[in-house]
Write a protein that holds these residues in place. Structure first.
Motif, mmCIF file in Angstrom:
data_model
loop_
_atom_site.group_PDB
_atom_site.id
_atom_site.type_symbol
_atom_site.label_atom_id
_atom_site.label_comp_id
_atom_site.label_asym_id
_atom_site.label_seq_id
_atom_site.Cartn_x
_atom_site.Cartn_y
_atom_site.Cartn_z
ATOM 1 N N MET A 131 0.818 -1.186 0.000
ATOM 2 C CA MET A 131 0.000 0.000 0.000
ATOM 3 C C MET A 131 0.863 1.252 0.000
ATOM 4 O O MET A 131 1.894 1.296 0.639
ATOM 5 N N LYS A 132 0.367 2.255 -0.676
ATOM 6 C CA LYS A 132 1.082 3.519 -0.737
ATOM 7 C C LYS A 132 0.776 4.353 0.509
ATOM 8 O O LYS A 132 -0.363 4.466 0.927
ATOM 9 N N GLN A 133 1.805 4.927 1.109
ATOM 10 C CA GLN A 133 1.628 5.781 2.270
ATOM 11 C C GLN A 133 1.697 7.246 1.850
ATOM 12 O O GLN A 133 2.529 7.627 1.039
ATOM 13 N N LEU A 134 0.810 8.024 2.417
ATOM 14 C CA LEU A 134 0.775 9.457 2.143
ATOM 15 C C LEU A 134 1.021 10.226 3.426
ATOM 16 O O LEU A 134 0.569 9.828 4.493
ATOM 17 N N ALA A 135 1.724 11.318 3.328
ATOM 18 C CA ALA A 135 1.944 12.183 4.487
ATOM 19 C C ALA A 135 0.840 13.235 4.515
ATOM 20 O O ALA A 135 0.713 14.026 3.593
ATOM 21 N N LEU A 136 0.024 13.201 5.560
ATOM 22 C CA LEU A 136 -1.027 14.199 5.733
ATOM 23 C C LEU A 136 -0.485 15.381 6.514
ATOM 24 O O LEU A 136 0.247 15.208 7.481
ATOM 25 N N ARG A 137 -0.874 16.564 6.100
ATOM 26 C CA ARG A 137 -0.435 17.791 6.758
ATOM 27 C C ARG A 137 -1.650 18.403 7.455
ATOM 28 O O ARG A 137 -2.545 18.933 6.804
ATOM 29 N N ILE A 138 -1.647 18.292 8.795
ATOM 30 C CA ILE A 138 -2.795 18.713 9.597
ATOM 31 C C ILE A 138 -2.470 19.993 10.364
ATOM 32 O O ILE A 138 -1.486 20.056 11.095
ATOM 33 N N ALA A 139 -3.313 21.005 10.209
ATOM 34 C CA ALA A 139 -3.168 22.263 10.943
ATOM 35 C C ALA A 139 -4.100 22.230 12.145
ATOM 36 O O ALA A 139 -5.321 22.168 11.993
ATOM 37 N N GLY A 140 -3.525 22.237 13.343
ATOM 38 C CA GLY A 140 -4.308 22.239 14.572
ATOM 39 C C GLY A 140 -4.402 23.643 15.147
ATOM 40 O O GLY A 140 -3.429 24.396 15.116
ATOM 41 N N PHE A 141 -5.576 23.977 15.673
ATOM 42 C CA PHE A 141 -5.828 25.330 16.191
ATOM 43 C C PHE A 141 -6.044 25.368 17.693
ATOM 44 O O PHE A 141 -6.613 24.447 18.270
ATOM 45 N N GLY A 142 -5.604 26.445 18.284
ATOM 46 C CA GLY A 142 -5.938 26.830 19.642
ATOM 47 C C GLY A 142 -6.254 28.309 19.589
ATOM 48 O O GLY A 142 -5.699 29.019 18.754
ATOM 49 N N PHE A 143 -7.160 28.765 20.417
ATOM 50 C CA PHE A 143 -7.480 30.201 20.374
ATOM 51 C C PHE A 143 -8.244 30.630 21.614
ATOM 52 O O PHE A 143 -8.817 29.824 22.331
ATOM 53 N N ARG A 144 -8.225 31.928 21.834
ATOM 54 C CA ARG A 144 -8.949 32.543 22.949
ATOM 55 C C ARG A 144 -10.417 32.724 22.570
ATOM 56 O O ARG A 144 -10.747 32.755 21.383
ATOM 57 N N ARG A 145 -11.255 32.913 23.576
ATOM 58 C CA ARG A 145 -12.686 33.131 23.323
ATOM 59 C C ARG A 145 -12.924 34.338 22.412
ATOM 60 O O ARG A 145 -13.884 34.369 21.656
ATOM 61 N N GLU A 146 -12.038 35.325 22.520
ATOM 62 C CA GLU A 146 -12.209 36.567 21.743
ATOM 63 C C GLU A 146 -11.785 36.413 20.283
ATOM 64 O O GLU A 146 -11.960 37.335 19.485
ATOM 65 N N ALA A 147 -11.210 35.305 19.924
ATOM 66 C CA ALA A 147 -10.713 35.111 18.552
ATOM 67 C C ALA A 147 -11.856 35.185 17.548
ATOM 68 O O ALA A 147 -12.989 34.791 17.832
ATOM 69 N N THR A 148 -11.519 35.686 16.382
ATOM 70 C CA THR A 148 -12.491 35.782 15.290
ATOM 71 C C THR A 148 -12.064 34.857 14.150
ATOM 72 O O THR A 148 -10.946 34.326 14.147
ATOM 73 N N LEU A 149 -12.944 34.713 13.202
ATOM 74 C CA LEU A 149 -12.622 33.942 12.004
ATOM 75 C C LEU A 149 -11.394 34.543 11.313
ATOM 76 O O LEU A 149 -10.533 33.814 10.814
ATOM 77 N N ALA A 150 -11.288 35.862 11.337
ATOM 78 C CA ALA A 150 -10.131 36.537 10.738
ATOM 79 C C ALA A 150 -8.843 36.162 11.466
ATOM 80 O O ALA A 150 -7.796 35.990 10.835
ATOM 81 N N SER A 151 -8.901 36.031 12.793
ATOM 82 C CA SER A 151 -7.719 35.626 13.574
ATOM 83 C C SER A 151 -7.223 34.263 13.099
ATOM 84 O O SER A 151 -6.028 34.075 12.856
ATOM 85 N N LEU A 152 -8.143 33.317 12.990
ATOM 86 C CA LEU A 152 -7.776 31.962 12.563
ATOM 87 C C LEU A 152 -7.275 31.944 11.126
ATOM 88 O O LEU A 152 -6.289 31.293 10.803
ATOM 89 N N GLY A 153 -7.964 32.679 10.269
ATOM 90 C CA GLY A 153 -7.583 32.723 8.857
ATOM 91 C C GLY A 153 -6.201 33.314 8.654
ATOM 92 O O GLY A 153 -5.401 32.813 7.862
ATOM 93 N N GLN A 154 -5.897 34.372 9.399
ATOM 94 C CA GLN A 154 -4.581 35.004 9.284
ATOM 95 C C GLN A 154 -3.483 34.060 9.774
ATOM 96 O O GLN A 154 -2.436 33.937 9.150
#
Length: 126
Positions: A1-24
């Motif tokens: 079987m072929k193995q693939l390397a997955l690239r996973i972005a994990g997030f942490g954030f404060r309650r005040e964070a906005t979608l723009a904060s995460l996107g940036q």
């Protein structure tokens, strides 16, 4: 079987964070490390990351909050340790979502407004 390397972005954030904060923060991560395959967040933080995933057409993986303290991270934030039992929510989430034998590409990246963090883990899938 072929193995693939997955690239996973994990997030942490404060309650005040906005979608723009995460996107940036995600844009910074992608500029530094290249394409991202999936996003990840702790269950308690899922709605905002799911919204980002919908907007960017990237699948989101949910990670159990109870699993966060089981992960050793590169970053050791006192605030994160007190609130979530891990040195970095972003790093822990990325590693958990990427699966066994995953590794962090580097320490978390902090958004310009300091409300969100994101970390990249590589995992192997078949």
């Amino acid at each position: 079987m072929k193995q693939l390397a997955l690239r996973i972005a994990g997030f942490g954030f404060r309650r005040e964070a906005t979608l723009a904060s995460l996107g940036q923060a995600l844009d910074q991560l992608a500029d530094q490390y290249g394409a991202i395959d999936k996003l990840a967040a702790a269950h308690s933080m899922l709605p905002l990351v799911e919204e980002l995933g919908r907007l960017r057409s990237i699948e989101v993986i949910a990670v159990a909050d109870a699993e966060l303290p089981t992960v050793i991270t590169l970053t050791h934030s006192a605030q994160s340790l007190q609130a979530r039992g891990t040195g970095s929510v972003a790093e822990a989430v990325a590693l958990l979502a990427a699966g066994p034998n995953a590794r962090l590409v580097g320490p978390r990246i902090i958004s310009a407004d300091r409300q969100a963090t994101v970390a990249l883990a590589k995992g192997i899938t078949e």
